[in-house]
Design a protein around this motif. Sequence first.
Motif, PDB file in Angstrom:
ATOM      1  N   GLY A 240       4.108   8.503  14.767  1.00 49.96           N
ATOM      2  CA  GLY A 240       4.012   8.409  13.311  1.00 49.96           C
ATOM      3  C   GLY A 240       3.373   9.632  12.681  1.00 49.96           C
ATOM      4  N   GLY A 241       2.582  10.342  13.473  1.00 46.33           N
ATOM      5  CA  GLY A 241       1.991  11.596  13.000  1.00 46.33           C
ATOM      6  C   GLY A 241       0.808  11.435  12.063  1.00 46.33           C
ATOM      7  N   GLN A 242       0.295  10.202  11.891  1.00 47.33           N
ATOM      8  CA  GLN A 242      -0.751  10.018  10.888  1.00 47.33           C
ATOM      9  C   GLN A 242      -2.106  10.568  11.329  1.00 47.33           C
ATOM     10  OE1 GLN A 242       0.277   8.655   7.588  1.00 47.33           O
ATOM     11  NE2 GLN A 242       1.863   9.657   8.782  1.00 47.33           N
TER      12      GLN A 242
ATOM     13  N   TYR B 292       2.929  -1.518   9.921  1.00 50.22           N
ATOM     14  CA  TYR B 292       3.443  -2.455   8.914  1.00 50.22           C
ATOM     15  C   TYR B 292       4.331  -3.506   9.576  1.00 50.22           C
ATOM     16  CZ  TYR B 292       6.233  -4.314   5.065  1.00 50.22           C
ATOM     17  OH  TYR B 292       6.871  -5.154   4.194  1.00 50.22           O
ATOM     18  N   ASP B 293       5.137  -3.103  10.532  1.00 51.23           N
ATOM     19  CA  ASP B 293       6.054  -4.045  11.182  1.00 51.23           C
ATOM     20  C   ASP B 293       5.306  -5.025  12.089  1.00 51.23           C
ATOM     21  OD1 ASP B 293       8.481  -3.085  10.007  1.00 51.23           O
ATOM     22  OD2 ASP B 293       8.263  -1.303  11.244  1.00 51.23           O
TER      23      ASP B 293
ATOM     24  N   ARG C  94      10.454   3.090   2.114  1.00 52.69           N
ATOM     25  CA  ARG C  94       9.044   2.773   2.357  1.00 52.69           C
ATOM     26  C   ARG C  94       8.148   3.872   1.807  1.00 52.69           C
ATOM     27  NH1 ARG C  94       8.274   0.297   8.421  1.00 52.69           N
ATOM     28  NH2 ARG C  94       9.343  -1.668   8.061  1.00 52.69           N
ATOM     29  N   ALA C  95       7.043   3.462   1.180  1.00 53.63           N
ATOM     30  CA  ALA C  95       6.091   4.439   0.645  1.00 53.63           C
ATOM     31  C   ALA C  95       5.392   5.170   1.784  1.00 53.63           C
ATOM     32  CB  ALA C  95       5.056   3.728  -0.221  1.00 53.63           C
ATOM     33  N   VAL C  96       5.391   6.492   1.710  1.00 52.13           N
ATOM     34  CA  VAL C  96       4.668   7.298   2.706  1.00 52.13           C
ATOM     35  C   VAL C  96       3.966   8.445   1.986  1.00 52.13           C
ATOM     36  CG1 VAL C  96       6.385   6.798   4.490  1.00 52.13           C
ATOM     37  CG2 VAL C  96       6.551   8.918   3.194  1.00 52.13           C
TER      38      VAL C  96
ATOM     39  N   ASP D 252      -4.066   2.548   4.983  1.00 47.70           N
ATOM     40  CA  ASP D 252      -3.589   2.003   3.724  1.00 47.70           C
ATOM     41  C   ASP D 252      -2.088   1.753   3.867  1.00 47.70           C
ATOM     42  OD1 ASP D 252      -2.040   4.418   2.981  1.00 47.70           O
ATOM     43  OD2 ASP D 252      -3.994   5.350   2.786  1.00 47.70           O
ATOM     44  N   PRO D 253      -1.436   1.160   2.859  1.00 50.13           N
ATOM     45  CA  PRO D 253      -0.022   0.794   3.041  1.00 50.13           C
ATOM     46  C   PRO D 253       0.881   1.962   3.477  1.00 50.13           C
ATOM     47  CG  PRO D 253      -0.893  -0.237   1.064  1.00 50.13           C
ATOM     48  CD  PRO D 253      -1.967   0.672   1.569  1.00 50.13           C
ATOM     49  N   ALA D 254       0.683   3.141   2.902  1.00 52.99           N
ATOM     50  CA  ALA D 254       1.549   4.275   3.249  1.00 52.99           C
ATOM     51  C   ALA D 254       1.319   4.724   4.694  1.00 52.99           C
ATOM     52  CB  ALA D 254       1.318   5.435   2.278  1.00 52.99           C
ATOM     53  N   VAL D 255       0.080   4.687   5.123  1.00 60.74           N
ATOM     54  CA  VAL D 255      -0.237   5.048   6.514  1.00 60.74           C
ATOM     55  C   VAL D 255       0.372   4.014   7.469  1.00 60.74           C
ATOM     56  CG1 VAL D 255      -2.148   5.226   8.179  1.00 60.74           C
ATOM     57  CG2 VAL D 255      -2.320   6.355   5.950  1.00 60.74           C
ATOM     58  N   ARG D 256       0.306   2.730   7.092  1.00 58.62           N
ATOM     59  CA  ARG D 256       0.860   1.676   7.954  1.00 58.62           C
ATOM     60  C   ARG D 256       2.377   1.760   8.073  1.00 58.62           C
ATOM     61  NH1 ARG D 256      -3.413  -1.270   5.419  1.00 58.62           N
ATOM     62  NH2 ARG D 256      -2.088  -2.264   3.860  1.00 58.62           N
ATOM     63  N   HIS D 257       3.028   2.356   7.077  1.00 59.69           N
ATOM     64  CA  HIS D 257       4.480   2.520   7.162  1.00 59.69           C
ATOM     65  C   HIS D 257       4.883   3.562   8.193  1.00 59.69           C
ATOM     66  CE1 HIS D 257       5.263   0.750   2.891  1.00 59.69           C
ATOM     67  NE2 HIS D 257       5.386  -0.157   3.838  1.00 59.69           N
ATOM     68  N   MET D 258       3.965   4.461   8.529  1.00 65.06           N
ATOM     69  CA  MET D 258       4.279   5.558   9.458  1.00 65.06           C
ATOM     70  C   MET D 258       3.609   5.388  10.822  1.00 65.06           C
ATOM     71  SD  MET D 258       6.358   7.832   8.189  1.00 65.06           S
ATOM     72  CE  MET D 258       6.089   9.329   9.143  1.00 65.06           C
TER      73      MET D 258
ATOM     74  N   ALA E 230      -2.734  -5.078   9.734  1.00 66.28           N
ATOM     75  CA  ALA E 230      -2.698  -5.075   8.270  1.00 66.28           C
ATOM     76  C   ALA E 230      -3.916  -4.384   7.668  1.00 66.28           C
ATOM     77  CB  ALA E 230      -2.600  -6.512   7.752  1.00 66.28           C
TER      78      ALA E 230
ATOM     79  N   GLU F  88      -5.760   0.933  -1.945  1.00 64.39           N
ATOM     80  CA  GLU F  88      -6.794   1.577  -1.148  1.00 64.39           C
ATOM     81  C   GLU F  88      -6.476   3.046  -0.855  1.00 64.39           C
ATOM     82  OE1 GLU F  88      -7.707  -0.202   2.758  1.00 64.39           O
ATOM     83  OE2 GLU F  88      -9.646  -0.605   1.859  1.00 64.39           O
TER      84      GLU F  88
ATOM     85  N   THR G 248       1.630  14.171   4.762  1.00 68.46           N
ATOM     86  CA  THR G 248       1.303  13.846   6.159  1.00 68.46           C
ATOM     87  C   THR G 248       2.587  13.550   6.920  1.00 68.46           C
ATOM     88  OG1 THR G 248      -0.786  13.005   5.331  1.00 68.46           O
ATOM     89  CG2 THR G 248      -0.277  12.447   7.583  1.00 68.46           C
TER      90      THR G 248
END
Lengths: 266, 161
Positions: free
Chosen positions: A30-32, A76-77, B55-57, A100-106, A96, B131, B61
């Motif tokens: 995911g690269g986060q 997220y999944d 999806r929001a990313v 944050d939501p964007a990080v969880r998507h990746m 969960a 957040e 990053t």
Amino acid sequence: MYATNFSRAANLADASAKMGAATDGKYLAGGQTLIPTMKQRLAAPSDLIDLTRIPDLSGIKADADTVTIGAATRHYDVATSATVRGAIPAIAALAAGIGDPAVRHMGTIGGSIANNDPAADYPAAVLALGAGIITDKRTIFAEAWFQGMFSTALGTDEIVKAIQFPIPAKAAYAKFPNPASRYALAGVFVAKMKNGSVRVAATGVGEGGVLRFPALEAALQANWSAAALANVAVSPEGLLSDIHGSAEYRANLVNVMARRAVAAAG
Amino acid sequence: MTTVSMTVNGRQVSADVEDRTLLVDYLRNAISLTGTHVGCDTSQCGACVVHVDGRAVKSCTMLAVQAAGSSVTTIEGLATGDELHPVQAAFREHHGLQCGFCTPGMIMTAVDMIRRHGGQLDEATVRHELEGNICRCTGYHNIVKAILDAAAKMQMPAAAE
């Protein structure tokens, strides 16, 4: 960020071949964590080999005793998976609460486990449940996997394929996030396994990364209740001490988070 | 240099960039869509949020090459002609912006949030889901109001003629 060469691996064999051909390659999920680290020039791999498009590396399956999560499955999944929510709701709740939501998507579970950040959430669940880490070469169990901060048993050319969690009788995760960074200052995962054994592991607190707390385990083994932990002292020895909190503060947080987790697990 | 192609706001785009080019820099510099902002550049503030394959990313990053072949939506892709997206309209109506720097990321996060939660949004959920988006004017109260109002309006069936 220093220059790098990016390529997508079509399958595991292709990924290994690309890694073999690279001067100083690094697998990318995911690269986060990896991309921010590269932006800070703390990492400068010559090649990035993207694993996320490999079929079968993503997805979740379960049988009566285990839940197996593909390494490239996004947080997220995991958080929204009916399978995970049904079998091990504590893991869905943990996922969960990552970033944050964007990080969880990746972000992916395999990336989190392979990086082994001392404040990452997943290692607490992996160690507390005694999960198996399935690579393209072998299966390694949690105790042997975690080898200190940012260090694991993973070989440089080895790829995490999936994480296999035994389904516990009861489990929960409680995290006290740093108010600024949101990383765990203390994150405690408690699990009562189907054979009756109790395991407690915490992230964010150990000088050597994720670790178990035998005194808390013994108290819960005798009496699975938050009250049973009220007078169990957690030693600050070996715990992190930094600007965010002293070792003594973290030791106290481990007890408080363990009690909250047991209460949540029911 | 690598030729990186993707669909941005429904339009096929292509540009030669280095592999280390971040998606946000590709959007702003290579294809001149400057609505997506760079705030902290450390994946904390959310000013750079875009949607990749729905999806929001955080586009600061993610490498542009990671999004090759994907469908990307930025703040410029939300409105229909002169008609603002319901979330954009709600931000205007509720004064959900002060300096406006965080607004593109706030709106892209809000659209994603409403999509995922449907009619289940309440104030606590909105605040928790924000957040990863920081407003340094600290205008969160009106941002939350705008998102709740947009969510309610987007749930409403079209009025009968």
